[in-house]
Design a protein around this motif. Structure first.
Motif, PDB file in Angstrom:
ATOM      1  N   TYR A  17     -57.356  14.563  28.861  1.00  0.00           N
ATOM      2  CA  TYR A  17     -57.308  13.971  27.523  1.00  0.00           C
ATOM      3  C   TYR A  17     -55.864  13.838  27.051  1.00  0.00           C
ATOM      4  O   TYR A  17     -55.011  14.643  27.378  1.00  0.00           O
ATOM      5  CB  TYR A  17     -58.089  14.829  26.527  1.00  0.00           C
ATOM      6  CG  TYR A  17     -59.524  15.063  26.923  1.00  0.00           C
ATOM      7  CD1 TYR A  17     -60.540  14.229  26.484  1.00  0.00           C
ATOM      8  CD2 TYR A  17     -59.866  16.119  27.761  1.00  0.00           C
ATOM      9  CE1 TYR A  17     -61.865  14.435  26.854  1.00  0.00           C
ATOM     10  CE2 TYR A  17     -61.185  16.336  28.152  1.00  0.00           C
ATOM     11  CZ  TYR A  17     -62.179  15.492  27.692  1.00  0.00           C
ATOM     12  OH  TYR A  17     -63.489  15.704  28.073  1.00  0.00           O
ATOM     13  N   PHE A  18     -55.616  12.795  26.254  1.00  0.00           N
ATOM     14  CA  PHE A  18     -54.293  12.688  25.663  1.00  0.00           C
ATOM     15  C   PHE A  18     -54.283  13.299  24.266  1.00  0.00           C
ATOM     16  O   PHE A  18     -55.313  13.775  23.757  1.00  0.00           O
ATOM     17  CB  PHE A  18     -53.746  11.261  25.711  1.00  0.00           C
ATOM     18  CG  PHE A  18     -54.568  10.180  25.059  1.00  0.00           C
ATOM     19  CD1 PHE A  18     -54.423   9.882  23.721  1.00  0.00           C
ATOM     20  CD2 PHE A  18     -55.454   9.408  25.820  1.00  0.00           C
ATOM     21  CE1 PHE A  18     -55.130   8.854  23.130  1.00  0.00           C
ATOM     22  CE2 PHE A  18     -56.174   8.374  25.236  1.00  0.00           C
ATOM     23  CZ  PHE A  18     -56.018   8.091  23.891  1.00  0.00           C
ATOM     24  N   ASP A  19     -53.114  13.300  23.639  1.00  0.00           N
ATOM     25  CA  ASP A  19     -52.890  14.130  22.458  1.00  0.00           C
ATOM     26  C   ASP A  19     -53.799  13.819  21.282  1.00  0.00           C
ATOM     27  O   ASP A  19     -54.167  14.713  20.520  1.00  0.00           O
ATOM     28  CB  ASP A  19     -51.421  14.060  22.025  1.00  0.00           C
ATOM     29  CG  ASP A  19     -50.898  12.627  21.893  1.00  0.00           C
ATOM     30  OD1 ASP A  19     -51.673  11.670  22.110  1.00  0.00           O
ATOM     31  OD2 ASP A  19     -49.703  12.468  21.573  1.00  0.00           O
ATOM     32  N   GLU A  20     -54.202  12.554  21.129  1.00  0.00           N
ATOM     33  CA  GLU A  20     -55.054  12.212  19.987  1.00  0.00           C
ATOM     34  C   GLU A  20     -56.427  12.856  20.092  1.00  0.00           C
ATOM     35  O   GLU A  20     -57.126  13.015  19.082  1.00  0.00           O
ATOM     36  CB  GLU A  20     -55.169  10.692  19.871  1.00  0.00           C
ATOM     37  CG  GLU A  20     -53.867  10.022  19.475  1.00  0.00           C
ATOM     38  CD  GLU A  20     -53.998   8.514  19.368  1.00  0.00           C
ATOM     39  OE1 GLU A  20     -55.063   8.041  18.937  1.00  0.00           O
ATOM     40  OE2 GLU A  20     -53.037   7.811  19.717  1.00  0.00           O
ATOM     41  N   GLY A  21     -56.829  13.233  21.291  1.00  0.00           N
ATOM     42  CA  GLY A  21     -58.066  13.983  21.465  1.00  0.00           C
ATOM     43  C   GLY A  21     -57.849  15.471  21.325  1.00  0.00           C
ATOM     44  O   GLY A  21     -58.607  16.172  20.642  1.00  0.00           O
ATOM     45  N   VAL A  22     -56.792  15.975  21.961  1.00  0.00           N
ATOM     46  CA  VAL A  22     -56.514  17.409  21.914  1.00  0.00           C
ATOM     47  C   VAL A  22     -56.323  17.886  20.481  1.00  0.00           C
ATOM     48  O   VAL A  22     -56.795  18.958  20.093  1.00  0.00           O
ATOM     49  CB  VAL A  22     -55.278  17.733  22.773  1.00  0.00           C
ATOM     50  CG1 VAL A  22     -54.886  19.206  22.621  1.00  0.00           C
ATOM     51  CG2 VAL A  22     -55.544  17.402  24.238  1.00  0.00           C
ATOM     52  N   PHE A  23     -55.634  17.064  19.666  1.00  0.00           N
ATOM     53  CA  PHE A  23     -55.362  17.450  18.287  1.00  0.00           C
ATOM     54  C   PHE A  23     -56.261  16.724  17.289  1.00  0.00           C
ATOM     55  O   PHE A  23     -56.009  16.779  16.087  1.00  0.00           O
ATOM     56  CB  PHE A  23     -53.891  17.178  17.956  1.00  0.00           C
ATOM     57  CG  PHE A  23     -52.936  17.993  18.786  1.00  0.00           C
ATOM     58  CD1 PHE A  23     -52.787  19.348  18.559  1.00  0.00           C
ATOM     59  CD2 PHE A  23     -52.220  17.408  19.817  1.00  0.00           C
ATOM     60  CE1 PHE A  23     -51.920  20.115  19.320  1.00  0.00           C
ATOM     61  CE2 PHE A  23     -51.345  18.160  20.591  1.00  0.00           C
ATOM     62  CZ  PHE A  23     -51.200  19.517  20.344  1.00  0.00           C
ATOM     63  N   GLY A  24     -57.300  16.058  17.786  1.00  0.00           N
ATOM     64  CA  GLY A  24     -58.214  15.338  16.917  1.00  0.00           C
ATOM     65  C   GLY A  24     -59.372  16.200  16.455  1.00  0.00           C
ATOM     66  O   GLY A  24     -59.323  17.428  16.512  1.00  0.00           O
TER      67      GLY A  24
END
Length: 322
Positions: A158-165
């Motif tokens: 996963y990229f950051d928008e998922g990890v921190f979403g």
């Protein structure tokens, strides 16, 4: 989708190691010319070395007047080709992915995921060998990589928008699923261990997986039993990697290092770089926009317009610049 990685504004930290000449890629597989008039929605190389192109009549998009994520289903053609030049075709019906990612399953079927999704959407579709949808499930938003292994299990980075979403499924940064949608494993950083904030590079090998992720780019070795070995890594920003017999080769970096190759030896707690160079096309030209797929000792590279795959195989080639 947001393009980050090599364009991100992070400090450049070139390796203080010997610099070598360019390493050319080797031609691998081509999309037959008769299909060049179709839109290439995605392409990959599977765990058995077969290349696949997901082709559509036009770029997938939402219908006018529909809300976010509301897609009119569309049909697609998967063209499969190998190094021998032979190809075959599989028609898929009623795809729903706006940003599709495809991979092949060992039973001859395919999995197609939408990189972006809402928590209410079953955004991963599994198709049988005849192109019929078998079932659907979800794996979380902001899918960077979708790679099936030889057993048919799905590794999802996963990229950051998922990890921190706001999607709990994406927060570990890396997960493994069955082809039926059963969660099998998720990365969990032990106390003081490295977090996965953005899965920059994912290599799915015959046994386990290797990850190089933002923020500190520690090399993570995920073993078949789910245990994880960490190795400190000074090479920052790699977007692909190959691993073979105690050696790892990193491809990529920030800004001017996007085509950088770094060879390093695998030690118990760290990787130790010993050579660097540049990756170039088969004709020696600099690389343009590209996709990469990392599989064991190989990094497959597909440059725009994405009709051909090339390969760097460290099991048959020497070090960076050789």
């Amino acid at each position: 989708m947001t393009t980050r990685k090599a364009d991100a504004q992070h400090p450049v930290q070139p390796p203080a190691i010997p610099s070598a000449a360019a390493t050319p890629l080797t031609p691998y597989a081509r999309l037959p010319r008769r299909h060049h008039d179709r839109h290439i929605a995605h392409s990959t190389v599977d765990a058995f070395g077969q290349a696949h192109w997901l082709l559509t009549a036009r770029e997938p998009g939402r219908e006018p007047g529909r809300g976010r994520g509301a897609m009119k289903p569309y049909d697609a053609l998967v063209v499969t080709a190998g190094p021998d030049g032979r190809s075959q075709e599989t028609e898929l019906s009623a795809l729903r992915a706006r940003f599709p990612l495809i991979d092949a399953l060992p039973d001859g079927g395919f999995v197609v995921a939408d990189a972006r999704s809402r928590r209410s959407e079953q955004h991963v579709q599994v198709f049988d060998a005849l192109g019929r949808e078998s079932w659907a499930f979800r794996v979380g938003d902001a899918v960077e990589d979708l790679l099936a292994d030889r057993a048919g299990q799905l590794w999802v980075g996963y990229f950051d928008e998922g990890v921190f979403g706001d999607d709990d499924l994406s927060r570990p940064g890396l997960r493994r699923w069955s082809a039926g949608g059963e969660p099998l494993w998720a990365y969990e950083a032990a106390q003081g261990a490295s977090e996965i904030w953005d899965c920059y590079a994912l290599n799915v090998a015959e046994e386990g997986a290797w990850v190089c992720a933002y923020g500190d780019f520690t090399l993570l070795e995920v073993r078949p039993d789910g245990s994880v070995r960490q190795r400190a890594n000074s090479t920052k920003g790699a977007t692909a990697l190959a691993v073979h017999q105690g050696r790892v080769t990193f491809l990529g970096g920030y800004r001017d290092d996007r085509d950088r190759l770094v060879d390093a030896a695998l030690h118990h707690r760290e990787v130790r770089p010993y050579a660097s160079g540049r990756l170039v096309g088969p004709d020696g030209a600099p690389l343009g926009r590209r996709r990469t797929v990392s599989r064991g000792p190989r990094v497959y590279v597909q440059e725009e317009p994405y009709t051909a795959w090339t390969v760097l195989d460290i099991s048959t080639q020497g070090g960076a610049g050789s």
